[in-house]
Design a protein around this motif. Structure first.
Motif, mmCIF file in Angstrom:
data_model
loop_
_atom_site.group_PDB
_atom_site.id
_atom_site.type_symbol
_atom_site.label_atom_id
_atom_site.label_comp_id
_atom_site.label_asym_id
_atom_site.label_seq_id
_atom_site.Cartn_x
_atom_site.Cartn_y
_atom_site.Cartn_z
ATOM 1 N N MET A 1 65.099 -46.277 -28.038
ATOM 2 C CA MET A 1 65.238 -45.335 -29.134
ATOM 3 C C MET A 1 65.062 -45.945 -30.527
ATOM 4 N N PRO A 2 65.512 -47.169 -30.789
ATOM 5 C CA PRO A 2 65.285 -47.703 -32.144
ATOM 6 C C PRO A 2 63.808 -47.730 -32.527
ATOM 7 N N GLU A 3 62.948 -48.192 -31.613
ATOM 8 C CA GLU A 3 61.527 -48.233 -31.937
ATOM 9 C C GLU A 3 60.944 -46.835 -32.023
ATOM 10 N N ALA B 1 70.744 -37.904 -29.877
ATOM 11 C CA ALA B 1 71.860 -37.662 -30.791
ATOM 12 C C ALA B 1 72.817 -38.850 -30.838
ATOM 13 N N HIS B 2 73.109 -39.415 -29.674
ATOM 14 C CA HIS B 2 74.001 -40.580 -29.622
ATOM 15 C C HIS B 2 73.400 -41.750 -30.396
ATOM 16 N N HIS B 3 72.114 -41.988 -30.213
ATOM 17 C CA HIS B 3 71.450 -43.067 -30.942
ATOM 18 C C HIS B 3 71.524 -42.849 -32.448
ATOM 19 N N LEU B 4 71.433 -41.602 -32.887
ATOM 20 C CA LEU B 4 71.450 -41.294 -34.315
ATOM 21 C C LEU B 4 72.858 -41.224 -34.886
ATOM 22 N N GLY B 5 73.860 -41.463 -34.049
ATOM 23 C CA GLY B 5 75.232 -41.508 -34.522
ATOM 24 C C GLY B 5 75.961 -40.177 -34.533
ATOM 25 N N ALA B 6 75.375 -39.143 -33.923
ATOM 26 C CA ALA B 6 76.035 -37.843 -33.860
ATOM 27 C C ALA B 6 77.020 -37.806 -32.690
ATOM 28 N N THR B 7 77.898 -36.829 -32.713
ATOM 29 C CA THR B 7 78.904 -36.692 -31.671
ATOM 30 C C THR B 7 78.348 -35.909 -30.488
ATOM 31 N N VAL B 8 78.432 -36.503 -29.318
ATOM 32 C CA VAL B 8 78.065 -35.842 -28.065
ATOM 33 C C VAL B 8 79.300 -35.868 -27.178
ATOM 34 N N THR B 9 79.858 -34.697 -26.872
ATOM 35 C CA THR B 9 81.080 -34.638 -26.070
ATOM 36 C C THR B 9 81.048 -33.408 -25.162
ATOM 37 N N LYS B 10 82.090 -33.295 -24.349
ATOM 38 C CA LYS B 10 82.293 -32.120 -23.504
ATOM 39 C C LYS B 10 83.266 -31.134 -24.153
ATOM 40 N N GLU B 11 83.598 -31.393 -25.426
ATOM 41 C CA GLU B 11 84.588 -30.584 -26.121
ATOM 42 C C GLU B 11 84.174 -29.123 -26.218
ATOM 43 N N LYS B 12 82.938 -28.893 -26.650
ATOM 44 C CA LYS B 12 82.423 -27.531 -26.822
ATOM 45 C C LYS B 12 80.967 -27.472 -26.393
ATOM 46 N N PHE B 13 80.506 -26.255 -26.143
ATOM 47 C CA PHE B 13 79.082 -25.930 -25.970
ATOM 48 C C PHE B 13 78.505 -26.277 -24.606
ATOM 49 N N ALA C 1 77.411 -31.675 -24.781
ATOM 50 C CA ALA C 1 76.459 -31.136 -25.750
ATOM 51 C C ALA C 1 76.619 -31.853 -27.088
ATOM 52 N N VAL C 2 75.583 -31.747 -27.898
ATOM 53 C CA VAL C 2 75.628 -32.243 -29.270
ATOM 54 C C VAL C 2 76.557 -31.328 -30.067
ATOM 55 N N GLN C 3 77.509 -31.913 -30.776
ATOM 56 C CA GLN C 3 78.504 -31.117 -31.491
ATOM 57 C C GLN C 3 78.106 -30.805 -32.933
ATOM 58 N N THR C 4 77.335 -31.694 -33.549
ATOM 59 C CA THR C 4 76.862 -31.479 -34.917
ATOM 60 C C THR C 4 75.418 -31.959 -35.003
ATOM 61 N N LEU C 5 74.666 -31.375 -35.917
ATOM 62 C CA LEU C 5 73.255 -31.752 -36.067
ATOM 63 C C LEU C 5 73.166 -33.207 -36.519
ATOM 64 N N PRO C 6 72.453 -34.041 -35.767
ATOM 65 C CA PRO C 6 72.340 -35.455 -36.158
ATOM 66 C C PRO C 6 71.642 -35.621 -37.503
ATOM 67 N N ALA C 7 72.012 -36.663 -38.222
ATOM 68 C CA ALA C 7 71.399 -36.947 -39.513
ATOM 69 C C ALA C 7 69.893 -37.138 -39.350
ATOM 70 N N ILE D 1 66.065 -29.816 -31.185
ATOM 71 C CA ILE D 1 66.077 -30.467 -32.487
ATOM 72 C C ILE D 1 64.846 -31.356 -32.607
ATOM 73 N N ARG D 2 64.546 -31.741 -33.845
ATOM 74 C CA ARG D 2 63.446 -32.671 -34.095
ATOM 75 C C ARG D 2 63.897 -33.702 -35.119
ATOM 76 N N PHE D 3 63.615 -34.957 -34.816
ATOM 77 C CA PHE D 3 63.856 -36.038 -35.769
ATOM 78 C C PHE D 3 62.513 -36.489 -36.323
ATOM 79 N N GLY D 4 62.427 -36.628 -37.645
ATOM 80 C CA GLY D 4 61.141 -36.946 -38.232
ATOM 81 C C GLY D 4 60.154 -35.821 -37.954
ATOM 82 N N GLN D 5 58.937 -36.190 -37.615
ATOM 83 C CA GLN D 5 57.913 -35.191 -37.317
ATOM 84 C C GLN D 5 57.552 -35.113 -35.845
ATOM 85 N N ASN D 6 57.894 -36.143 -35.052
ATOM 86 C CA ASN D 6 57.359 -36.237 -33.692
ATOM 87 C C ASN D 6 58.385 -36.504 -32.596
ATOM 88 N N VAL D 7 59.645 -36.628 -32.947
ATOM 89 C CA VAL D 7 60.682 -36.949 -31.965
ATOM 90 C C VAL D 7 61.483 -35.685 -31.675
#
Length: 241
Positions: free
Chosen positions: A79-81, A100-112, A149-155, A171-177
């Motif tokens: 994922m870094p590359e 999402a985990h790589h980007l530092g967002a919260t991924v849990t079973k809490e909701k969704f 599920a992803v709990q918040t939109l990753p940065a 979701i999309r990160f940048g233009q191609n991910v």
């Protein structure tokens, strides 16, 4: 990502079929059985597609099998590359948790979490303008079944698709991910295979399997595969090796 050979083979065949790829246009790596080759280079590929699997990014280390931990580490290692280069990536189900985990967002079973079956995906304003979604119906059905599920939109991400039970369906990160919570390759036949194989993995009470298969068979799920087709058409080129 799937240690169960029948499920893995069926998913790979569906990705090829729905994406419009021949087998010789794809390099399949079963991370449950092998490590990523040391010499692997993204320069040799048009893009990366990550399928689904029974593992959960949010599970604590002592709850993951050795195979699940190894798979997760291998994909996270790419994922870094991928994100730095904005390299074409399509993460399906498990793949959205990885991104999402790589980007530092919260991924849990809490909701969704979503029960096995079909859900209605809704285009966001940004989704209407995205190259993979532009012109698709404002709402369409897609197959899901996930404990986390992803709990918040990753940065750095754009929100493309939502659903009532789970806000971050694509979701999309940048233009191609890209990453989806739903399964763009799945149809009724494929989901029947997974229901049978995973009926004892905690996704649903085992005694409800037959009813779930019947429910999936009456669903009209065909739009999601267009997203996979568009990803392949947008990024595919002749492999360099």
């Amino acid at each position: 990502m799937r240690p169960e050979t029948e499920a893995s083979d069926d998913e790979f065949a569906a990705i090829l079929r729905k994406g419009g790829l021949r087998a010789d246009q794809a390099h399949r790596i079963r991370l449950d059985r092998q490590d990523l080759p040391d010499e692997i280079s993204l320069d040799d590929y048009s893009g990366v597609i990550v399928g689904g699997g029974p593992g959960c990014v949010s599970d604590p280390p002592d709850k993951k099998t050795d195979v699940e931990a190894r798979i997760e580490a291998a994909v996270l290692g790419l994922m870094p590359e991928i994100t730095t280069r904005d390299f074409p990536f399509m993460g399906c189900c498990y793949g959205i948790g990885i991104l999402a985990h790589h980007l530092g967002a919260t991924v849990t079973k809490e909701k969704f979490a979503e029960a096995v079956g079909a859900t209605t995906c809704l285009l966001t304003p940004e989704g209407r303008a995205d190259p993979l979604l532009k012109g698709l119906p404002e709402a369409f059905r897609a197959f899901v079944g996930h404990k986390e599920a992803v709990q918040t939109l990753p940065a750095g991400c754009v929100h493309l698709l939502a659903s009532a039970p789970c806000p971050f369906q694509m979701i999309r990160f940048g233009q191609n991910v890209y990453a989806t919570q739903f399964h763009p390759e799945a149809d009724s036949d494929g989901f029947e295979v997974r229901i049978r194989i995973y009926k004892d993995r905690g996704y649903f009470p085992p005694e409800t399997a037959a009813g779930l298969v019947a429910m999936c068979r009456v669903e009209d799920v065909h739009v999601p595969e267009a997203i996979l087709q568009r990803f392949v058409a947008r990024y595919a080129r002749e492999r360099r090796r």
